[in-house]
Design a protein around this motif. Structure first.
Motif, PDB file in Angstrom:
ATOM      1  N   ILE A 167       5.201  -6.003   0.682  1.00 45.17           N
ATOM      2  CA  ILE A 167       5.441  -5.373   1.983  1.00 45.17           C
ATOM      3  C   ILE A 167       4.095  -5.145   2.667  1.00 45.17           C
ATOM      4  N   LYS A 168       3.822  -5.950   3.673  1.00 46.15           N
ATOM      5  CA  LYS A 168       2.609  -5.764   4.480  1.00 46.15           C
ATOM      6  C   LYS A 168       2.920  -4.781   5.606  1.00 46.15           C
ATOM      7  N   ALA A 169       2.020  -3.829   5.818  1.00 46.57           N
ATOM      8  CA  ALA A 169       2.253  -2.858   6.895  1.00 46.57           C
ATOM      9  C   ALA A 169       0.915  -2.377   7.431  1.00 46.57           C
ATOM     10  N   SER A 170       0.896  -2.078   8.729  1.00 43.95           N
ATOM     11  CA  SER A 170      -0.331  -1.612   9.373  1.00 43.95           C
ATOM     12  C   SER A 170      -0.536  -0.119   9.122  1.00 43.95           C
ATOM     13  N   LEU A 171      -1.710   0.368   9.466  1.00 46.43           N
ATOM     14  CA  LEU A 171      -2.034   1.787   9.252  1.00 46.43           C
ATOM     15  C   LEU A 171      -1.056   2.728   9.960  1.00 46.43           C
ATOM     16  N   PRO A 172      -0.703   2.513  11.240  1.00 43.15           N
ATOM     17  CA  PRO A 172       0.253   3.433  11.890  1.00 43.15           C
ATOM     18  C   PRO A 172       1.587   3.514  11.160  1.00 43.15           C
ATOM     19  N   LEU A 221       2.151   2.963   7.906  1.00 39.07           N
ATOM     20  CA  LEU A 221       1.947   3.699   6.654  1.00 39.07           C
ATOM     21  C   LEU A 221       1.849   5.197   6.908  1.00 39.07           C
ATOM     22  N   LEU A 222       1.083   5.572   7.921  1.00 39.29           N
ATOM     23  CA  LEU A 222       0.917   6.998   8.238  1.00 39.29           C
ATOM     24  C   LEU A 222       2.252   7.635   8.629  1.00 39.29           C
ATOM     25  N   HIS A 223       3.040   6.905   9.398  1.00 40.37           N
ATOM     26  CA  HIS A 223       4.351   7.419   9.818  1.00 40.37           C
ATOM     27  C   HIS A 223       5.260   7.657   8.613  1.00 40.37           C
ATOM     28  N   ARG A 224       5.276   6.701   7.690  1.00 43.61           N
ATOM     29  CA  ARG A 224       6.156   6.825   6.528  1.00 43.61           C
ATOM     30  C   ARG A 224       5.664   7.906   5.560  1.00 43.61           C
ATOM     31  N   ILE A 225       4.362   8.027   5.435  1.00 45.08           N
ATOM     32  CA  ILE A 225       3.795   9.079   4.577  1.00 45.08           C
ATOM     33  C   ILE A 225       4.164  10.455   5.128  1.00 45.08           C
ATOM     34  N   ILE A 232       7.005  -9.455   3.252  1.00 44.95           N
ATOM     35  CA  ILE A 232       7.856  -8.767   4.219  1.00 44.95           C
ATOM     36  C   ILE A 232       6.971  -8.098   5.267  1.00 44.95           C
ATOM     37  N   ASP A 233       7.315  -8.273   6.536  1.00 42.52           N
ATOM     38  CA  ASP A 233       6.583  -7.617   7.626  1.00 42.52           C
ATOM     39  C   ASP A 233       7.092  -6.187   7.775  1.00 42.52           C
ATOM     40  N   GLY A 234       6.379  -5.257   7.155  1.00 40.83           N
ATOM     41  CA  GLY A 234       6.819  -3.870   7.143  1.00 40.83           C
ATOM     42  C   GLY A 234       6.765  -3.183   8.493  1.00 40.83           C
ATOM     43  N   ASP A 235       6.025  -3.745   9.445  1.00 40.06           N
ATOM     44  CA  ASP A 235       5.960  -3.172  10.789  1.00 40.06           C
ATOM     45  C   ASP A 235       7.211  -3.489  11.604  1.00 40.06           C
ATOM     46  N   HIS A 236       7.835  -4.630  11.318  1.00 44.16           N
ATOM     47  CA  HIS A 236       8.945  -5.085  12.164  1.00 44.16           C
ATOM     48  C   HIS A 236      10.277  -5.208  11.431  1.00 44.16           C
ATOM     49  N   GLU A 237      10.243  -5.262  10.109  1.00 46.31           N
ATOM     50  CA  GLU A 237      11.496  -5.344   9.350  1.00 46.31           C
ATOM     51  C   GLU A 237      11.798  -3.963   8.777  1.00 46.31           C
ATOM     52  N   ASP A 238      12.782  -3.301   9.348  1.00 50.09           N
ATOM     53  CA  ASP A 238      13.149  -1.952   8.921  1.00 50.09           C
ATOM     54  C   ASP A 238      14.350  -2.043   7.997  1.00 50.09           C
ATOM     55  N   PHE A 239      14.070  -2.261   6.711  1.00 53.08           N
ATOM     56  CA  PHE A 239      15.147  -2.486   5.747  1.00 53.08           C
ATOM     57  C   PHE A 239      15.949  -1.226   5.453  1.00 53.08           C
ATOM     58  N   VAL A 240      15.447  -0.059   5.877  1.00 54.69           N
ATOM     59  CA  VAL A 240      16.190   1.191   5.679  1.00 54.69           C
ATOM     60  C   VAL A 240      17.208   1.396   6.801  1.00 54.69           C
ATOM     61  N   MET A 241      16.750   1.281   8.042  1.00 57.66           N
ATOM     62  CA  MET A 241      17.615   1.579   9.189  1.00 57.66           C
ATOM     63  C   MET A 241      18.420   0.378   9.667  1.00 57.66           C
ATOM     64  N   SER A 242      17.953  -0.820   9.364  1.00 55.07           N
ATOM     65  CA  SER A 242      18.640  -2.020   9.853  1.00 55.07           C
ATOM     66  C   SER A 242      19.322  -2.754   8.697  1.00 55.07           C
ATOM     67  N   PRO A 297       0.819  -1.230   0.000  1.00 57.82           N
ATOM     68  CA  PRO A 297       0.000   0.000   0.000  1.00 57.82           C
ATOM     69  C   PRO A 297       0.847   1.271   0.000  1.00 57.82           C
ATOM     70  N   ILE A 298       0.195   2.405  -0.181  1.00 57.02           N
ATOM     71  CA  ILE A 298       0.860   3.711  -0.155  1.00 57.02           C
ATOM     72  C   ILE A 298       1.644   3.866   1.147  1.00 57.02           C
ATOM     73  N   GLY A 299       2.933   4.172   1.054  1.00 51.08           N
ATOM     74  CA  GLY A 299       3.743   4.391   2.244  1.00 51.08           C
ATOM     75  C   GLY A 299       4.459   3.153   2.760  1.00 51.08           C
ATOM     76  N   ALA A 300       4.304   2.006   2.079  1.00 45.23           N
ATOM     77  CA  ALA A 300       4.921   0.769   2.578  1.00 45.23           C
ATOM     78  C   ALA A 300       6.440   0.763   2.416  1.00 45.23           C
ATOM     79  N   GLY A 301       6.958   1.570   1.492  1.00 50.96           N
ATOM     80  CA  GLY A 301       8.403   1.595   1.262  1.00 50.96           C
ATOM     81  C   GLY A 301       8.824   0.852   0.010  1.00 50.96           C
ATOM     82  N   LYS A 302       7.912   0.740  -0.955  1.00 49.71           N
ATOM     83  CA  LYS A 302       8.174  -0.031  -2.174  1.00 49.71           C
ATOM     84  C   LYS A 302       9.384   0.488  -2.956  1.00 49.71           C
ATOM     85  N   THR A 303       9.382   1.786  -3.237  1.00 53.00           N
ATOM     86  CA  THR A 303      10.446   2.349  -4.063  1.00 53.00           C
ATOM     87  C   THR A 303      11.797   2.272  -3.355  1.00 53.00           C
ATOM     88  N   THR A 304      11.789   2.501  -2.049  1.00 47.81           N
ATOM     89  CA  THR A 304      13.038   2.426  -1.283  1.00 47.81           C
ATOM     90  C   THR A 304      13.622   1.026  -1.336  1.00 47.81           C
TER      91      THR A 304
END
Length: 207
Positions: free
Chosen positions: A128-133, A135-139, A181-191, A12-19
């Motif tokens: 990338i599955k991610a919850s609403l919080p 997605l909102l944070h990344r947006i 990918i669990d987008g809530d717990h796997e932080d592929f940018v920072m980790s 969904p929008i904000g999941a981090g697809k392009t990154t």
């Protein structure tokens, strides 16, 4: 895998697809098809009045993505070369079914099938599955002005729509592989560890 890998990163929008797609493109050395979002002239109007501008918005995206994939087919797929994309063409249907209705939706689907049925389709989806919080944070973090107008209810529905769409794509294509990918717990940018784990999984799939 018999065919050259065609990997699509979706969510969904904000999941981090392009990154994630950009990071994997560098890691794997694959050329990348990059979705153009902000160049759509109808985006601001759409979020101000979804009903009024949805058909124009969806048609612009569909025609642009069709041209991208047509070019990619000529330049890469017909030469047996792998490609990575930050979207699956089916996302057009996911969004159209949410914003279009009645005759507009039927006309849109007819055009979609005419344009895309003979285009190459991904044989691997990284979902990338991610919850609403999340997605909102990344947006909020990426700060696109038009995305701040997105209603929470719309995003919540998109989360459900994506789950349904990924299941349907798997049912239609037995050769399709989906890596979730669990987008809530796997932080592929920072980790670095998280990203390396994802990259290893993808490399296993394309061996």
């Amino acid at each position: 895998m018999n065919k050259a890998p065609f990997i699509a990163v979706e969510g969904p929008i904000g999941a981090g697809k392009t990154t994630l797609a950009s990071m994997l493109s560098q890691e794997l050395g694959f050329p990348m098809i990059n979705e153009i979002v902000e160049d759509n002239p109808y985006l601001d109007k759409f979020y101000d009045n979804i009903e009024e501008w949805s058909f124009q918005l969806e048609m612009f995206f569909l025609c642009h993505r069709y041209k991208q994939l047509e070019d990619t087919d000529r330049d890469y797929f017909k030469k047996g070369q792998p490609v990575l994309s930050d979207y699956h063409i089916y996302k057009n249907v996911i969004f159209a079914e949410r914003t279009l209705h009645g005759q507009q939706l039927e006309k849109y689907k007819q055009i979609y099938h005419l344009l895309t049925d003979d285009l190459p389709k991904p044989n691997i989806i990284i979902y990338i599955k991610a919850s609403l919080p999340t997605l909102l944070h990344r947006i909020e973090k990426r700060g696109r002005p038009f995305e701040r107008k997105i209603e929470k209810k719309y995003l919540e529905q998109l989360i459900t729509d994506y789950d349904t769409a990924i299941r349907e794509l798997q049912q239609r294509d037995p050769d399709l592989t989906v890596l979730t990918i669990d987008g809530d717990h796997e932080d592929f940018v920072m980790s670095k560890t998280d990203f390396e784990r994802i990259a290893r999984q993808v490399k296993e799939l394309i061996k």
